[in-house]
Design an enzyme around this catalytic site. Structure first.
Site, PDB file in Angstrom:
ATOM      1  NE  ARG A  94      59.711  70.141 153.454  1.00 20.48           N
ATOM      2  CZ  ARG A  94      60.035  71.675 153.657  1.00 20.48           C
ATOM      3  NH1 ARG A  94      59.153  72.039 153.273  1.00 20.48           N
ATOM      4  NH2 ARG A  94      61.470  72.901 153.936  1.00 20.48           N
ATOM      5  CG  ASP A  95      65.685  67.142 148.677  1.00 20.03           C
ATOM      6  OD1 ASP A  95      65.779  67.107 147.711  1.00 20.03           O
ATOM      7  OD2 ASP A  95      67.144  67.176 149.228  1.00 20.03           O
ATOM      8  CG  LEU A  96      62.605  60.748 149.932  1.00 16.66           C
ATOM      9  CD1 LEU A  96      61.199  60.670 149.773  1.00 16.66           C
ATOM     10  CD2 LEU A  96      63.463  59.919 150.408  1.00 16.66           C
TER      11      LEU A  96
END
Length: 167
Positions: free
Chosen positions: A91-93
């Site tokens: 969810r935060d690449l």
């Protein structure tokens, strides 16, 4: 003292422990806890040494060859495949969450916003998850355009596509 920060730290430690058997996921070497439990304000996590991240590489004067880009892309997709096979959504690449060493070995890090995905694709997840995930430039359109979001691995894949295009 900061409950949200404590929850993110605990979540990250749990995911890193779960995912420790893959070479493209950062691994924990040690966790240093305070000696006095009544003054438990800090926890230090010792990770393997990865001297830089993809953001610094992309902004530097280093010119990546096609072979470098292929090798980094392969490792990145391999790590994401392992995450999604383990039913984990990062969810935060983004490039700053992709660590690189001098040998061009790549590790995905920062699992503070990660969540366990439901293994059943037909399951409707009614648990409230923060909609504000992923850095704006790597955020999937479905996170921006809809009020109710059903998370899938597609949000990570969008981020990966943006990163690959940037390389």
């Amino acid at each position: 003292d900061e409950l949200p920060e404590a929850i993110r730290t605990l979540r990250e430690l749990k995911f890193l422990r779960l995912l420790k058997h893959h070479e493209n996921i950062i691994s924990i070497r040690d966790v240093l806890l305070p000696t006095d439990v009544h003054r438990f304000n800090d926890v230090f996590v010792v990770l393997e040494l990865m001297p830089t991240d993809l953001t610094r590489v992309l902004r530097s004067q280093i010119e990546l060859s096609n072979d470098h880009i292929r090798w980094l892309a392969y490792q990145l997709l391999r790590g994401a495949h392992y995450l999604h096979s383990s039913n984990v959504l990062h969810r935060d690449l983004k490039p700053s969450n992709i660590l690189i060493n001098a040998m061009c070995d790549l590790r995905i890090c920062d699992f503070g916003l990660a969540r366990a995905a439901n293994a059943d694709p037909n399951h409707k997840d009614h648990v409230f998850w923060t909609d504000y995930v992923a850095t704006r430039w790597y955020r999937a359109p479905e996170l921006i355009m809809t009020a109710e979001t059903h998370y899938t691995a597609a949000i990570d894949m969008w981020s990966l596509g943006c990163i690959l295009a940037e390389m």
